[in-house]
Design an enzyme around this catalytic site. Structure first.
Site, PDB file in Angstrom:
ATOM      1  N   ARG A  65      19.930  -4.498  -3.610  1.00  0.00           N
ATOM      2  CA  ARG A  65      18.525  -4.975  -4.791  1.00  0.00           C
ATOM      3  C   ARG A  65      18.184  -6.209  -3.904  1.00  0.00           C
ATOM      4  O   ARG A  65      16.505  -6.232  -3.412  1.00  0.00           O
ATOM      5  CB  ARG A  65      18.292  -5.713  -6.276  1.00  0.00           C
ATOM      6  N   TYR A  89      -8.333   3.088  -5.949  1.00  0.00           N
ATOM      7  CA  TYR A  89      -7.183   4.791  -6.792  1.00  0.00           C
ATOM      8  C   TYR A  89      -7.448   4.044  -7.565  1.00  0.00           C
ATOM      9  O   TYR A  89      -6.949   2.538  -8.600  1.00  0.00           O
ATOM     10  CB  TYR A  89      -5.728   4.534  -5.659  1.00  0.00           C
ATOM     11  N   ASP A 111      -5.296  -2.038   1.597  1.00  0.00           N
ATOM     12  CA  ASP A 111      -4.571  -0.685   1.239  1.00  0.00           C
ATOM     13  C   ASP A 111      -4.509   0.338   2.423  1.00  0.00           C
ATOM     14  O   ASP A 111      -6.160   0.619   2.637  1.00  0.00           O
ATOM     15  CB  ASP A 111      -4.981  -0.147   0.412  1.00  0.00           C
ATOM     16  N   LYS A 125       3.717   8.871   0.532  1.00  0.00           N
ATOM     17  CA  LYS A 125       2.313  10.194   1.537  1.00  0.00           C
ATOM     18  C   LYS A 125       2.243  10.127   2.850  1.00  0.00           C
ATOM     19  O   LYS A 125       3.772  10.976   3.022  1.00  0.00           O
ATOM     20  CB  LYS A 125       0.430   9.371   0.754  1.00  0.00           C
TER      21      LYS A 125
END
Length: 406
Positions: free
Chosen positions: A59, A123, A197, A222
């Site tokens: 983590r 988005y 972004d 993506k």
């Protein structure tokens, strides 16, 4: 791999971030381990205190994360020098999704009373995070057209609580572009941070840090992954001190870290980014030109078309208009749904960036959670179709589109 700046973007995508494996594996193995051992109690203490490098718990970090993070930093900073003329230093944190990366970014940097300034056409997940998740924490979002430097300066001057500007360019799904350099120049005068972004463009087509951005993030799901095999996100910052302290602490405590297998898939996907994006982009241009001349199409959103309002801006700040486009059929929603249903080669699915062409209907899919009036005001009409143009042979893509439009 040597820390020297490689001469080519493609070479950097392949080699950056890789360290020789102690067992001489050609590629970095998948470190599927939740925890890492110490040689002594003293070493464990030093690692927890941050005085000795090394892994503790996945983590907090993992060798697969590190390679992906360093590779993305090398690409986002490729060919960029800092104010002293040295290679820009960046720090990345690999997340389980783009939404997780964005959440870390906002929560690590904003407090109650702060405001975020952004633009229309975002988005759907970003819009909902800004308008539903942050407000109960006392963080407000303002939406404005950010295309005029004087108006932006007045906004920042009149409202000192605006501490952050968030940009999505090209925006999802209208492909609207905003002037990153202009906005960063104005924001710096007011000590306001700017995040971008860069999912649609990737660092191959656009480098926001070159234009003054403070943070860049991606949904690595993506184009960086490129094959639709894993969900992921990354946050990249140029304030190394903040990234190694405040942002790192929030990242670890929120628990939005990636996992070793998805990081491994991302590393291998990035290696072909340059080759894939060249094909994606050339195919997208051909599709946009075809649609722009078709009698059934009312409007095509693609900055590569000379009549697009952001054509000149995109040409200035991007290497190529990119692999994404959207369009409106003259028959509106009914025509759009019929078009999607008649496709037989292109893939009917949300998301983007895979090798195959993906077609979706934003109003009922990616932006279903955005109130209709805001969606329409942002140019996301009921009949808008979004297309992520793949790397198949262009003849097959065009034939399928032509048949579906009959």
């Amino acid at each position: 791999m040597s820390k020297q700046q490689l001469s080519g973007f493609g070479s950097t995508a392949i080699h950056a971030g890789h360290q020789p494996d102690p067992n001489n594996a050609h590629l970095t193995p998948i470190y599927a381990s939740s925890t890492f051992t110490f040689d002594s109690a003293e070493q464990g203490m030093l690692r927890f205190e941050g005085k000795e490098p090394g892994y503790i718990y996945t983590r907090w970090g993992n060798p697969n994360f590190t390679e992906a993070e360093e590779k993305i930093c090398a690409l986002e900073g490729f060919g960029i020098a800092d104010k002293d003329g040295d290679r820009i230093q960046l720090k990345a944190l690999l997340h389980a999704s783009g939404q997780a990366a964005m959440t870390t970014m906002f929560l690590a940097n904003l407090k109650a009373g702060d405001k975020v300034l952004s633009h229309f056409s975002l988005y759907g997940g970003t819009h909902e995070l800004l308008h539903r998740v942050l407000p109960p924490m006392g963080i407000e979002t303002l939406l404005h057209r950010l295309d005029n430097a004087d108006e932006l300066e007045q906004l920042l001057k009149n409202d000192p609580n605006i501490r952050w500007i968030h940009l999505e360019t090209p925006a999802n799904p209208t492909l609207q572009c905003v002037d990153i350099e202009m906005i960063c120049t104005v924001a710096q005068r007011f000590q306001v941070k700017v995040s971008v972004d860069n999912t649609f463009a990737t660092p191959y087509l656009q480098q926001p840090f070159k234009m003054g951005a403070d943070y860049v993030f991606h949904s690595t799901t993506k184009y960086l992954n490129g094959h639709g095999t894993a969900i992921g996100g990354v946050l990249v910052g140029k304030d190394i001190q903040a990234m190694n302290t405040t942002v790192l602490k929030w990242y670890r405590l929120l628990g939005g870290n990636a996992n070793p297998f998805d990081a491994y898939l991302l590393i291998n996907g990035i290696k072909t980014l340059e080759l894939r994006m060249d094909r994606h982009c050339s195919n997208a241009m051909a599709v946009a030109e075809f649609l722009d001349k078709h009698p059934a199409i009312a409007k095509v959103n693609y900055t590569g078309l000379a009549h697009h309002p952001d054509h000149a801006l995109a040409s200035r700040q991007m290497r190529h208009p990119g692999p994404m486009l959207s369009f409106e059929l003259k028959d509106g929603l009914e025509g759009g749904m019929k078009f999607i249903n008649q496709l037989s080669f292109c893939t009917k699915a949300v998301s983007l960036g895979t090798t195959d062409t993906l077609v979706s209907h934003p109003a009922s899919m990616t932006h279903y959670g955005v109130p209709r009036e805001l969606r329409i005001a942002s140019g996301i009409t009921d009949g808008l179709i979004r297309m992520s143009v793949g790397i198949e042979n262009i003849e097959d893509i065009l034939n399928d589109i032509a048949n579906a439009l009959q």
